[in-house]
Design an enzyme around this catalytic site. Structure first.
Site, PDB file in Angstrom:
ATOM      1  N   GLY A 169     -26.950   5.764  13.787  1.00 26.20           N
ATOM      2  CA  GLY A 169     -26.014   5.140  12.867  1.00 26.20           C
ATOM      3  C   GLY A 169     -26.419   5.373  11.426  1.00 26.20           C
ATOM      4  O   GLY A 169     -25.591   5.484  10.527  1.00 26.20           O
ATOM      5  N   PHE A 170     -27.714   5.495  11.213  1.00 29.24           N
ATOM      6  CA  PHE A 170     -28.243   5.666   9.861  1.00 29.24           C
ATOM      7  C   PHE A 170     -28.042   7.073   9.326  1.00 29.24           C
ATOM      8  O   PHE A 170     -28.137   7.297   8.140  1.00 29.24           O
ATOM      9  CB  PHE A 170     -29.735   5.347   9.875  1.00 29.24           C
ATOM     10  CG  PHE A 170     -30.453   6.125  10.935  1.00 29.24           C
ATOM     11  CD1 PHE A 170     -30.862   7.422  10.685  1.00 29.24           C
ATOM     12  CD2 PHE A 170     -30.685   5.575  12.200  1.00 29.24           C
ATOM     13  CE1 PHE A 170     -31.494   8.152  11.674  1.00 29.24           C
ATOM     14  CE2 PHE A 170     -31.325   6.313  13.174  1.00 29.24           C
ATOM     15  CZ  PHE A 170     -31.725   7.604  12.925  1.00 29.24           C
ATOM     16  N   GLY A 171     -27.811   8.048  10.212  1.00 24.92           N
ATOM     17  CA  GLY A 171     -27.698   9.433   9.779  1.00 24.92           C
ATOM     18  C   GLY A 171     -28.426  10.355  10.739  1.00 24.92           C
ATOM     19  O   GLY A 171     -28.688   9.977  11.886  1.00 24.92           O
ATOM     20  N   VAL A 181     -31.626  13.171  11.792  1.00 25.49           N
ATOM     21  CA  VAL A 181     -33.020  13.532  11.548  1.00 25.49           C
ATOM     22  C   VAL A 181     -33.205  15.016  11.871  1.00 25.49           C
ATOM     23  O   VAL A 181     -32.809  15.478  12.945  1.00 25.49           O
ATOM     24  CB  VAL A 181     -33.991  12.692  12.409  1.00 25.49           C
ATOM     25  CG1 VAL A 181     -35.423  13.099  12.130  1.00 25.49           C
ATOM     26  CG2 VAL A 181     -33.802  11.214  12.156  1.00 25.49           C
ATOM     27  N   LYS A 199     -35.220  12.626   7.387  1.00 25.83           N
ATOM     28  CA  LYS A 199     -34.136  11.715   7.744  1.00 25.83           C
ATOM     29  C   LYS A 199     -33.140  11.696   6.596  1.00 25.83           C
ATOM     30  O   LYS A 199     -33.479  11.304   5.465  1.00 25.83           O
ATOM     31  CB  LYS A 199     -34.720  10.323   7.995  1.00 25.83           C
ATOM     32  CG  LYS A 199     -33.714   9.276   8.360  1.00 25.83           C
ATOM     33  CD  LYS A 199     -34.383   8.202   9.228  1.00 25.83           C
ATOM     34  CE  LYS A 199     -34.423   6.861   8.498  1.00 25.83           C
ATOM     35  NZ  LYS A 199     -35.132   5.831   9.263  1.00 25.83           N
ATOM     36  N   ASP A 242     -37.935  -4.974  13.786  1.00 29.89           N
ATOM     37  CA  ASP A 242     -37.131  -4.136  14.671  1.00 29.89           C
ATOM     38  C   ASP A 242     -38.038  -3.341  15.607  1.00 29.89           C
ATOM     39  O   ASP A 242     -37.969  -2.114  15.670  1.00 29.89           O
ATOM     40  CB  ASP A 242     -36.219  -3.221  13.845  1.00 29.89           C
ATOM     41  CG  ASP A 242     -35.029  -2.715  14.659  1.00 29.89           C
ATOM     42  OD1 ASP A 242     -34.824  -3.231  15.786  1.00 29.89           O
ATOM     43  OD2 ASP A 242     -34.318  -1.811  14.186  1.00 29.89           O
TER      44      ASP A 242
END
Ligand SMILES: *[C@@H]1O[C@H](CO)[C@@H](O)[C@H](O)[C@H]1NC(C)=O
Ligand SMILES: *[C@@H]1O[C@H](CO)[C@@H](O)[C@H](O)[C@H]1NC(C)=O
Ligand SMILES: *[C@@H]1O[C@H](CO)[C@@H](O)[C@H](O)[C@H]1NC(C)=O
Ligand SMILES: *[C@@H]1O[C@H](CO)[C@@H](O)[C@H](O)[C@H]1NC(C)=O
Ligand SMILES: *[C@@H]1O[C@H](CO)[C@@H](O)[C@H](O)[C@H]1NC(C)=O
Ligand SMILES: *[C@@H]1O[C@H](CO)[C@@H](O)[C@H](O)[C@H]1NC(C)=O
Ligand SMILES: *[C@@H]1O[C@H](CO)[C@@H](O)[C@H](O)[C@H]1NC(C)=O
Ligand SMILES: *[C@@H]1O[C@H](CO)[C@@H](O)[C@H](O)[C@H]1NC(C)=O
Ligand SMILES: *[C@@H]1O[C@H](CO)[C@@H](O)[C@H](O)[C@H]1NC(C)=O
Ligand SMILES: *[C@@H]1O[C@H](CO)[C@@H](O)[C@H](O)[C@H]1NC(C)=O
Ligand SMILES: CC(=O)N[C@H]1CO[C@H](CO)[C@@H](O)[C@@H]1O
Length: 826
Positions: free
Chosen positions: A509-511, A513, A527, A623
């Site tokens: 979801g963050f992008g 790698v 990342k 997390d």
């Protein structure tokens, strides 16, 4: 003759009992202090009361007084009077079954008609040889001392300690003597400890048999004054100064800061060593560059052909060292790595708290050899200070088995080192050497069991070159600053071949790698945060801030970042083996072995423990999950993804209220309910990770029947029903030992307790995981030794060249290991 000896024994038995009844109440506790050749009680210069042992009407034994009094004798009692034996004689001490110190006091002098050069004898119990063909005068001379106190530790289970003095049969006219005998009952001070066996650079857990006998070779108050028996009131031990044994130039002694009190922890009872041992220490000194060039070394002559237990006593005693990873160092014994990353605070739990570490090492050959003990800064986790510390050191010789023996050869005299070996000596040497080979065989089998060869190059290339800021060594003296390398967008484009899809390692979801390559060949993970992602600018900055502040072997290293236009890009060390989850389920990778899983858990726990304790406030990760535990090329675990991390508030107020973030399935229910975040929330998530590793299934699986959807709930249910074994990963079922399994399940259960106060701290989790690993290893060790000793090939290798075994086993290990970690050449 036999009848007569028996008679004497009985008589003395009565006498000692009498002395115990009449003496002070220290004797009632089992402490026996006997001045041999004396009839009455007498008091030595330190105020200790000695009972006499006279019963001279038996012609066999003679009491006698030394003809001269050496000026260095600490007291006339018990040294000036002796018991002389011209034939075998047995003292029989009634003792309660326990471990005890046995001390023998010898002052080799002329006693009336007895010439000291004829004192040549053995001292034995029914099943153990303490001294053989012992020449007290030669031994004392070699130590440059007029008198000797020999200390042994034995575990007697028969209710009586029968001590036989026997003049040598090989030398006519020889006699035996003793000036004093002391017996002090002790608790089990040896076998309860977590002991490591040192071989090659790969120390393995080691368990001592509870009835092993020891001889104390050295007991040193490092950096401090000697401590007399009177000042060690628990067991009346003597602690000597270490100065005569120091080899290095760079060494400084320290006394604790005045506002500090020494504190014993439950794992280190106060009888382990007196406070005076811990209040002083030796360190390398303030010059970091100098310290990197040298070792802090002690050289201790010992008898060859025996195993030795070395106990290192530690306590941090100077501010500002109060936290983990401020000072870490190597411990070398005989040029082998006994311990990497020794971090006193990590083991002790804080400044002023005591701890100790035990290592066992084998020496080969015969006669005397030098034992090398050295410390050197270990920079692999980028500690704040480049230094090492030691407060106390004890070296114990372990008995050999076969014939049970503790006796070495008489040490060579300083002037003429080659004088001694007589025919007798050579025979003993041969026999002793033989035991040593047997021992080594047994140990080496154990070591072959260890698949994984620790690779120590890490700090050479990883830490130093991966982060250009750290190329000059003195910068380790300061905490890393908040800056980290800045990359231009063009540099990142080149490194990833303009974000080429074939360089893609993963998506989220963050992008994305990507695998990248910088500085002509260093592999990195890049990342590229998706600006639309939930993980926004704030998380981006948190991550950079956290990772540049906290550096540790078990935290993923941030190399740099790029912030340009709308791009937010982070550059990390490349983790060749990706996420832990990829190795657990829904994967084509070969399954991880149980031992590897344990080592990964320990690594991750270390990383989290460091986060929690490595700064004033501590950091909560928030997390923790298997996709945030990454594995490098050597399967070393690194905790990653700090975007959500938060500094925990001050110590008095250990929770913080905050919007709930984290990953479903790992989320602490209490945090969810009360909106209160504590370090224990990470412990909960880590507990879920432990179950995930054990069972190799997703933590939430909605395809399963309702009661099984949540792994945590299902595992707790199965554990309650006593059927947890049935849901563990079938691929490790064979390998996992029942003890290790039990321990592991117990920790995992405690971690996921409903209430945070019922959960252990990360430090306790770490400690217990190490225990689980040890339980796995020692079971292996036991079974292989039982099955083992038939491996002829190994015997031959060892009897010729003891040092080759680690190479051979390492090569064999490497094969197995690389087959595991390079499935289809990732
Ligand atoms: C026995 O102990 C008491 C104190 O507990 C002491 O005063 C006394 O001197 C001791 N007796 C001997 C003989 O050492
Ligand atoms: C043994 O000791 C007693 C009392 O100390 C003394 O009277 C006796 O002479 C001693 N015997 C010998 C052989 O030295
Ligand atoms: C002790 O024995 C040595 C030789 O064995 C001899 O030279 C010496 O004179 C003897 N000393 C005494 C006091 O008998
Ligand atoms: C014991 O050692 C001394 C030297 O300290 C020597 O003179 C003596 O002969 C030795 N005794 C025996 C029996 O070897
Ligand atoms: C004396 O003791 C030694 C060692 O314990 C033993 O080898 C020897 O046979 C004994 N001698 C006698 C006469 O009992
Ligand atoms: C002494 O040995 C026995 C077994 O021989 C063992 O059970 C016991 O724990 C040992 N005691 C100590 C204090 O080591
Ligand atoms: C003790 O003194 C040192 C300086 O010598 C200081 O840094 C430290 O904060 C003091 N600690 C306490 C608990 O007072
Ligand atoms: C050690 O601790 C015990 C209680 O735990 C206490 O009774 C004893 O006095 C202490 N000993 C020393 C030397 O501090
Ligand atoms: C350790 O290495 C030093 C030289 O670095 C050497 O002199 C010494 O003998 C070695 N010690 C052992 C026990 O191998
Ligand atoms: C320190 O000792 C270890 C083990 O003997 C050795 O490998 C290393 O080279 C030594 N380092 C220095 C700087 O002497
Ligand atoms: C010599 C001495 O002080 N003996 C005493 C030891 O302790 C018991 C009670 O525990 C007393 O009865 C003895 O008098």
């Amino acid at each position: 003759m036999a009848f007569q000896i028996q008679l004497v024994t009985l008589k003395l038995f009565a006498l000692v009992s009498l002395a115990m009844a009449a003496g002070n109440n220290s004797t009632a506790s089992g402490h026996i202090l006997l001045s041999c050749g004396e009839s009455d009680q007498s008091i030595d210069d330190s105020g200790r009361t000695w009972d006499g042992d006279t019963f001279s009407k038996f012609a066999l034994v003679l009491n006698s007084t030394a003809s001269n009094q050496d000026s260095s004798l600490p007291s006339t009692v018990p040294w000036m009077s002796a018991r002389i034996f011209t034939s075998n004689y047995t003292y029989s001490f009634p003792v309660s079954s326990s471990r005890m110190f046995l001390r023998l006091y010898f002052y080799p002098a002329a006693y009336e008609n007895y010439n000291f050069s004829d004192a040549y004898f053995s001292v034995t119990t029914t099943n153990l040889v303490f001294l053989n063909e012992f020449n007290a005068s030669q031994t004392a001379q070699a130590k440059n001392s007029a008198y000797l106190t020999l200390e042994f530790s034995v575990n007697i289970s028969t209710g009586s300690l029968d001590l036989t003095f026997a003049p040598s049969a090989h030398q006519s006219g020889s006699y035996a003597f003793v000036n004093g005998i002391e017996i002090v009952p002790t608790p089990d001070i040896f076998t309860a400890a977590d002991t490591r066996f040192v071989s090659g650079d790969n120390p393995a857990p080691f368990s001592l048999s509870p009835d092993t006998a020891f001889q104390t070779m050295y007991r040193l108050n490092i950096g401090g004054p000697s401590i007399s028996p009177r000042d060690d009131s628990d067991f009346y031990r003597s602690w000597d100064i270490d100065r005569p044994y120091i080899f290095s130039d760079s060494r400084v002694d320290f006394y604790k800061d005045s506002n500090l009190t020494i504190e014993y922890t439950p794992k280190v009872p106060n009888y382990t060593a007196p406070v005076d041992v811990y209040v002083t220490a030796r360190m390398m000194g303030p010059n970091a560059q100098m310290n990197l060039k040298t070792n802090l070394t002690w050289i201790l002559p010992v008898d060859a052909g025996f195993s030795y237990l070395l106990r290192f006593h530690f306590c941090e005693i100077k501010y500002p060292i109060t936290k983990v990873n401020q000072r870490t160092f190597f411990i070398y014994i005989n040029n082998q790595t006994a311990q990497q990353q020794m971090d006193v605070i990590l083991w002790s739990g804080g400044i002023g708290r005591t701890t100790y570490r035990d290592y066992v090492i084998v020496t080969t050959g015969s006669g005397q050899v030098d034992m090398w003990v050295a410390l050197h800064p270990d920079l692999s986790s980028r500690p704040e200070f480049v230094d090492a510390i030691l407060n106390g050191l004890e070296v114990f010789k372990l008995q050999n088995y076969g014939p049970n023996n503790l006796a070495g050869l008489n040490p060579p005299l300083p002037q003429k080192p080659d004088a001694n070996p007589s025919g007798v000596g050579a025979v003993i040497g041969g026999v002793v050497g033989g035991f040593a080979v047997l021992l080594i065989v047994c140990f080496s089998i154990c070591i072959i069991c260890r698949r994984k060869k620790k690779i120590r190059k890490d700090y050479g290339n990883h830490t130093l070159t991966a982060n250009p800021r750290h190329t000059d060594k003195p910068s380790y003296l300061t905490l890393p600053s908040n800056h980290c390398r800045h990359f231009s967008f063009a540099e990142v484009q080149i490194a990833t071949n303009n974000f080429n899809q074939s360089f893609l390692l993963g998506k989220g979801g963050f992008g994305n790698v990507y695998l990248g390559s910088i500085d002509s060949g260093t592999k990195v993970a890049i990342k590229r945060c998706n600006p639309m992602s939930k993980q926004g600018v704030h998380e981006f900055h948190t991550e950079i801030e956290m990772l540049s502040k906290f550096r540790h072997r078990h935290l993923v290293s941030l190399i740099g970042y790029c912030q340009a236009k709308s791009e937010m890009i982070l550059v990390y060390d490349y983790m060749a083996h990706g996420t832990l989850r990829e190795h657990l389920y829904n994967t084509k990778s070969l399954p991880l072995l149980w031992q590897q899983r344990l080592e990964i858990c320990i690594g991750a726990a270390r990383g989290l423990h460091y986060l929690h304790t490595g700064s004033e406030q501590g950091i909560i990760h928030r997390d923790v999950k298997t996709t945030n535990i990454l594995l490098d090329s050597k399967l070393v675990a690194k905790v990653s993804d700090f975007g959500l991390s938060k500094a925990s508030p001050d110590i008095d107020n250990t929770h913080m209220s905050t919007a709930v973030k984290g990953t479903f399935g790992y989320l602490d229910p209490e945090y969810f309910r009360l909106q209160r975040l504590t370090k224990k929330s990470d412990v909960y998530s880590f507990g879920v990770v432990l179950f995930e590793i054990l069972c190799a299934r997703p933590v939430i699986n909605t395809l399963l029947p309702e009661e099984q959807v949540s792994l945590r709930d299902w595992a707790l249910f199965c554990r309650k029903e006593g059927v947890l074994e049935e849901i563990i990963d079938p691929r490790v079922k064979e390998e996992i030992t029942p003890e290790s399994f039990r321990k592991f399940a117990e920790i995992a259960e405690q971690c996921v307790a409903d209430r945070s106060i019922d959960r252990p701290s990360m430090g306790d989790v770490l400690w217990n995981l190490e225990l689980a690993l040890q339980l796995q290893d020692s079971a292996r060790y036991n079974s292989s030794c039982a099955a083992g000793a038939s491996s002829r090939q190994i015997i031959e290798v060892h009897s010729n060249k003891p040092s080759t075994h680690s190479t051979i086993s390492a090569a064999a290990q490497e094969d197995i290991f690389s087959a595991i970690i390079h499935p289809e050449g990732r």
